[in-house]
Design a protein around this motif. Structure first.
Motif, PDB file in Angstrom:
ATOM      1  N   VAL A  15      37.453 -41.611 -62.430  1.00 25.62           N
ATOM      2  CA  VAL A  15      36.521 -42.507 -63.015  1.00 25.62           C
ATOM      3  C   VAL A  15      37.041 -43.147 -64.326  1.00 25.62           C
ATOM      4  N   PRO A  16      37.176 -44.596 -64.630  1.00 26.17           N
ATOM      5  CA  PRO A  16      37.803 -45.030 -65.934  1.00 26.17           C
ATOM      6  C   PRO A  16      37.132 -44.289 -67.156  1.00 26.17           C
ATOM      7  N   THR A  17      37.890 -43.935 -68.102  1.00 32.28           N
ATOM      8  CA  THR A  17      37.260 -43.326 -69.275  1.00 32.28           C
ATOM      9  C   THR A  17      36.504 -44.518 -69.869  1.00 32.28           C
ATOM     10  N   ILE A  18      35.292 -44.445 -70.173  1.00 34.30           N
ATOM     11  CA  ILE A  18      34.843 -45.668 -71.037  1.00 34.30           C
ATOM     12  C   ILE A  18      34.692 -45.173 -72.676  1.00 34.30           C
ATOM     13  N   HIS A  19      35.158 -46.495 -73.450  1.00 36.75           N
ATOM     14  CA  HIS A  19      35.298 -46.090 -74.853  1.00 36.75           C
ATOM     15  C   HIS A  19      34.215 -47.336 -75.438  1.00 36.75           C
ATOM     16  N   ILE A  20      33.326 -46.846 -75.880  1.00 30.01           N
ATOM     17  CA  ILE A  20      32.330 -47.925 -76.498  1.00 30.01           C
ATOM     18  C   ILE A  20      32.730 -48.430 -78.119  1.00 30.01           C
ATOM     19  N   ASP A  21      32.817 -49.477 -78.026  1.00 27.83           N
ATOM     20  CA  ASP A  21      33.420 -49.974 -79.511  1.00 27.83           C
ATOM     21  C   ASP A  21      32.101 -50.287 -80.054  1.00 27.83           C
ATOM     22  N   PRO A  22      31.614 -49.506 -81.254  1.00 23.53           N
ATOM     23  CA  PRO A  22      30.300 -50.035 -81.905  1.00 23.53           C
ATOM     24  C   PRO A  22      30.143 -51.386 -82.354  1.00 23.53           C
ATOM     25  N   GLU A  23      31.489 -52.097 -82.602  1.00 27.20           N
ATOM     26  CA  GLU A  23      31.013 -53.675 -82.736  1.00 27.20           C
ATOM     27  C   GLU A  23      30.670 -54.123 -81.561  1.00 27.20           C
ATOM     28  N   LEU A  24      30.935 -53.631 -80.282  1.00 28.48           N
ATOM     29  CA  LEU A  24      30.407 -54.202 -78.899  1.00 28.48           C
ATOM     30  C   LEU A  24      29.064 -54.279 -78.990  1.00 28.48           C
ATOM     31  N   ILE A  25      28.441 -53.130 -79.478  1.00 26.86           N
ATOM     32  CA  ILE A  25      27.191 -52.929 -79.561  1.00 26.86           C
ATOM     33  C   ILE A  25      26.178 -53.676 -80.621  1.00 26.86           C
ATOM     34  N   PHE A  26      26.800 -53.832 -81.859  1.00 28.44           N
ATOM     35  CA  PHE A  26      26.264 -54.400 -83.046  1.00 28.44           C
ATOM     36  C   PHE A  26      26.453 -56.102 -82.980  1.00 28.44           C
ATOM     37  N   PHE A  27      27.415 -56.587 -82.515  1.00 28.93           N
ATOM     38  CA  PHE A  27      27.855 -57.849 -82.480  1.00 28.93           C
ATOM     39  C   PHE A  27      27.593 -58.760 -81.212  1.00 28.93           C
ATOM     40  N   ILE A  28      27.881 -57.890 -80.085  1.00 28.81           N
ATOM     41  CA  ILE A  28      27.643 -58.558 -78.762  1.00 28.81           C
ATOM     42  C   ILE A  28      26.241 -58.301 -78.240  1.00 28.81           C
ATOM     43  N   PHE A  29      25.708 -57.103 -78.175  1.00 29.43           N
ATOM     44  CA  PHE A  29      24.652 -56.624 -77.489  1.00 29.43           C
ATOM     45  C   PHE A  29      23.294 -56.799 -78.150  1.00 29.43           C
ATOM     46  N   LEU A  30      23.413 -56.370 -79.538  1.00 29.57           N
ATOM     47  CA  LEU A  30      22.144 -56.397 -80.400  1.00 29.57           C
ATOM     48  C   LEU A  30      21.709 -57.623 -80.838  1.00 29.57           C
ATOM     49  N   PRO A  31      22.330 -58.686 -81.491  1.00 30.36           N
ATOM     50  CA  PRO A  31      21.769 -59.838 -81.534  1.00 30.36           C
ATOM     51  C   PRO A  31      20.830 -60.512 -80.374  1.00 30.36           C
ATOM     52  N   PRO A  32      21.329 -60.869 -79.316  1.00 29.11           N
ATOM     53  CA  PRO A  32      20.433 -61.346 -78.279  1.00 29.11           C
ATOM     54  C   PRO A  32      19.131 -60.494 -77.784  1.00 29.11           C
ATOM     55  N   LEU A  33      19.374 -59.335 -77.862  1.00 32.18           N
ATOM     56  CA  LEU A  33      18.306 -58.236 -77.483  1.00 32.18           C
ATOM     57  C   LEU A  33      17.252 -58.537 -78.444  1.00 32.18           C
ATOM     58  N   LEU A  34      17.648 -58.288 -79.779  1.00 33.19           N
ATOM     59  CA  LEU A  34      16.466 -58.701 -81.091  1.00 33.19           C
ATOM     60  C   LEU A  34      15.928 -60.033 -80.878  1.00 33.19           C
ATOM     61  N   TYR A  35      16.838 -60.947 -80.565  1.00 38.86           N
ATOM     62  CA  TYR A  35      16.190 -62.456 -80.535  1.00 38.86           C
ATOM     63  C   TYR A  35      15.371 -62.490 -79.422  1.00 38.86           C
ATOM     64  N   GLU A  36      15.767 -61.872 -78.282  1.00 40.48           N
ATOM     65  CA  GLU A  36      14.714 -62.119 -77.019  1.00 40.48           C
ATOM     66  C   GLU A  36      13.325 -61.333 -77.214  1.00 40.48           C
ATOM     67  N   ALA A  37      13.522 -60.334 -77.956  1.00 38.94           N
ATOM     68  CA  ALA A  37      12.497 -59.349 -78.264  1.00 38.94           C
ATOM     69  C   ALA A  37      11.508 -60.270 -79.538  1.00 38.94           C
ATOM     70  N   ALA A  38      12.147 -60.967 -80.396  1.00 36.79           N
ATOM     71  CA  ALA A  38      11.353 -61.765 -81.453  1.00 36.79           C
ATOM     72  C   ALA A  38      10.597 -62.680 -80.594  1.00 36.79           C
ATOM     73  N   TRP A  39      11.144 -63.538 -79.670  1.00 37.30           N
ATOM     74  CA  TRP A  39      10.585 -64.505 -78.991  1.00 37.30           C
ATOM     75  C   TRP A  39       9.340 -64.152 -78.073  1.00 37.30           C
ATOM     76  N   GLY A  40       9.335 -62.883 -77.817  1.00 35.10           N
ATOM     77  CA  GLY A  40       8.272 -62.127 -76.843  1.00 35.10           C
ATOM     78  C   GLY A  40       7.072 -61.667 -77.639  1.00 35.10           C
ATOM     79  N   ILE A  41       7.210 -61.499 -78.843  1.00 37.25           N
ATOM     80  CA  ILE A  41       6.231 -60.872 -79.603  1.00 37.25           C
ATOM     81  C   ILE A  41       5.077 -61.889 -80.095  1.00 37.25           C
ATOM     82  N   SER A  42       3.828 -61.511 -80.250  1.00 35.54           N
ATOM     83  CA  SER A  42       3.016 -62.338 -80.855  1.00 35.54           C
ATOM     84  C   SER A  42       2.998 -62.147 -82.418  1.00 35.54           C
TER      85      SER A  42
END
Length: 524
Positions: free
Chosen positions: A46-73
């Protein structure tokens, strides 16, 4: 990257199947995904997965936080602002200090600053895990609001602590007044930039000739610009996305059309579904890289340290939950609080047990540099990374699997509303119909006498006003109506096949109308 593309594609398919299984057996899907990723990582070749922290902070985190902010009252966020901010800032800070002292005392070679660094990494609970679990059990609205609000802010506070600790380790000094100024700028600058960028995009949506597709594309770009703009000036990108998202969510009816709002919700739900699935699967898949870097300490000792820190986090959060209630009961004698009633011992315990850790903690640990500015290896980096992984795995398995059982067993009293959600919904539906009738009779009385369509609309609203609860559409009627809609779909498909010259777009419009009719059943 292209060589491994089939593997990544199969991961997405596996994520969908695992989430189906999680829904079937009523287990929070982050638990299954992490375990599955862990098991897949042991498969040979199985290919070794290397998680680049910038991938999380700059690719994943902004849209996930944004969607959560839209969903909260915003109303609920403001109502419970004191306990939310105490959990998101005070409790996170106290947790980081507790971890720092325990790590310094029990883990060989761990200085107080390194312990504080570890505390900043593992202090924020993961919102996605708690939200996935609460889908299967009914909890009072106040609890879900507090958890949602906390999750929007605790990532920011923990990452701020992490940054300061990282600087202290790298420079060997900590200047408190410089840290205080920097902390203030992160808070004020992050919120200010988020609101400014949000206001600019709100005006762009409103005054530029956009259509639905353009509106959705702009919503994709918005959180990334908020995050990058804030990070560029060394303020909090997380707070920028949260504050800007809350502004746009609260004003969405002023600058987005109904079509953009409806289709935007569907798009964002699908996007975040994939992103959340990927990040939890990647946590499990990253185990080989984490264990490979563990040197100078045995695996059993490292696991023991991880169990110790996990225990500190669990106990600390439970004590903090009871402490927050105690402070509220004392503070109600001096200030106005959201609720003066005591929640008892059950609510704080459940609130304290919802402390599963997730992807932000792992991304923060991975972002620790390999070397200090002088070229020497960063002290205890691999051990910090391994402890973080153990904390995530244990909290997901221990708390994630037991939380639904505890909620059902404890039976938390609901002190929020006198009416059930369904009763409140139908009550407001009647009030809406009365309001519409009054406006129609006041402003369009002459047109109402001559326009059959307006008369039909008025009759429908009159029926909504006079209908009794026992006369609402029951499940049997819904089943019959869905069967009729399916028959109409079959008729349209047959007609489309038989009449060669008929424009198929006409058929598709009727099919979309039937889909909307079926969707309306969820609100009847």
């Amino acid at each position: 990257m292209l060589d491994n593309f089939p593997f990544y594609l199969s991961l997405i398919v596996a994520i969908v199947l695992l989430i189906m299984l999680a829904n079937k057996i009523k287990v929070a899907y982050p638990v299954l995904l992490v375990v599955a990723g862990l098991l897949i990582s042991f498969i040979p070749e199985v290919p070794t997965i290397h998680i680049d922290p910038e991938l999380i902070f700059f690719i994943f985190l902004p849209p996930l936080l944004y969607e959560a902010a839209w969903g909260i009252s915003w109303k609920e966020l403001w109502r419970w602002r004191r306990i939310i901010t105490s959990f998101a800032f005070v409790v996170v800070f106290l947790t980081a200090i507790s971890v720092a002292f325990v790590a310094n005392h029990f883990i060989p070679g761990f200085s107080l600053v390194l312990g504080f660094l570890l505390g900043g990494i593992v202090s924020p609970p993961d919102a996605v895990s708690a939200g996935a679990i609460l889908k299967f059990v009914k909890v009072p609205k106040r609890m879900s609001s507090i958890l949602e609000g906390e999750s929007l802010l605790n990532d920011a506070s923990s990452l701020i602590i992490f940054r300061f600790a990282l600087i202290a380790v790298a420079t060997g000094q900590f200047v408190w007044y410089e840290a205080a100024l920097s902390f203030s700028w992160m808070l004020i600058g992050g919120v200010g930039i988020g609101l400014l960028v949000g206001w600019i995009f709100m005006k762009a949506h409103k005054y530029l000739p956009t259509d639905t597709n353009m509106d959705i594309v702009l919503t994709i770009v918005t959180p990334y610009i908020m995050y990058l703009a804030a990070e560029e000036v060394h303020s909090s990108g997380v707070l920028a996305v949260v504050s800007g998202g809350l502004l746009l969510s609260n004003k969405r009816h002023l600058f987005l059309s109904s079509t953009s709002r409806l289709q935007g919700v569907n798009f964002w739900e699908s996007l975040c579904f994939v992103l959340n699935g990927l990040v939890f699967m990647l946590i499990g898949l990253d185990l080989p890289e984490i264990t490979a870097g563990l040197e100078g300490v045995s695996t059993s000792s490292a696991i023991g340290y991880g169990v110790l820190i996990t225990g500190v986090l669990i106990v600390g959060r439970i004590l903090s939950a009871y402490g927050a209630v105690l402070v509220t009961l004392v503070a109600r004698n001096f200030i106005t609080v959201a609720d003066t009633r005591s929640p008892g011992y059950k609510v704080p315990f459940i609130l304290g047990w919802t402390g599963m850790r997730g992807v932000v903690s792992l991304a923060a640990a991975l972002s620790i540099p390999l070397h200090l500015p002088d070229g020497t290896p960063f002290p205890q980096r691999n051990l910090i990374l391994f402890i973080t992984f153990v904390v995530i795995l244990l909290t997901l398995l221990l708390q994630g699997l037991t939380l639904p059982y505890l909620i059902r067993k404890i039976q938390i009293p609901n002190m929020d509303e006198s009416l059930s959600e369904e009763e409140a919904y139908h009550q407001i539906r009647k009030q809406l119909a009365s309001h519409a009738l009054a406006h129609l009779n006041t402003h369009y009385k002459e047109q109402l006498n001559h326009q059959p369509v307006l008369q039909q609309m008025a009759k429908k609203w009159e029926q909504n006003v006079t209908v009794r609860d026992g006369e609402l559409m029951v499940e049997e009627c819904k089943v019959i109506y869905i069967d009729i809609l399916n028959q109409q779909r079959d008729f349209l498909h047959q007609k489309n096949n038989e009449e060669v010259t008929l424009n198929e777009e006409v058929i598709r419009k009727h099919l979309r109308f039937l889909d909307m009719e079926e969707e309306k059943l969820n609100f009847l």
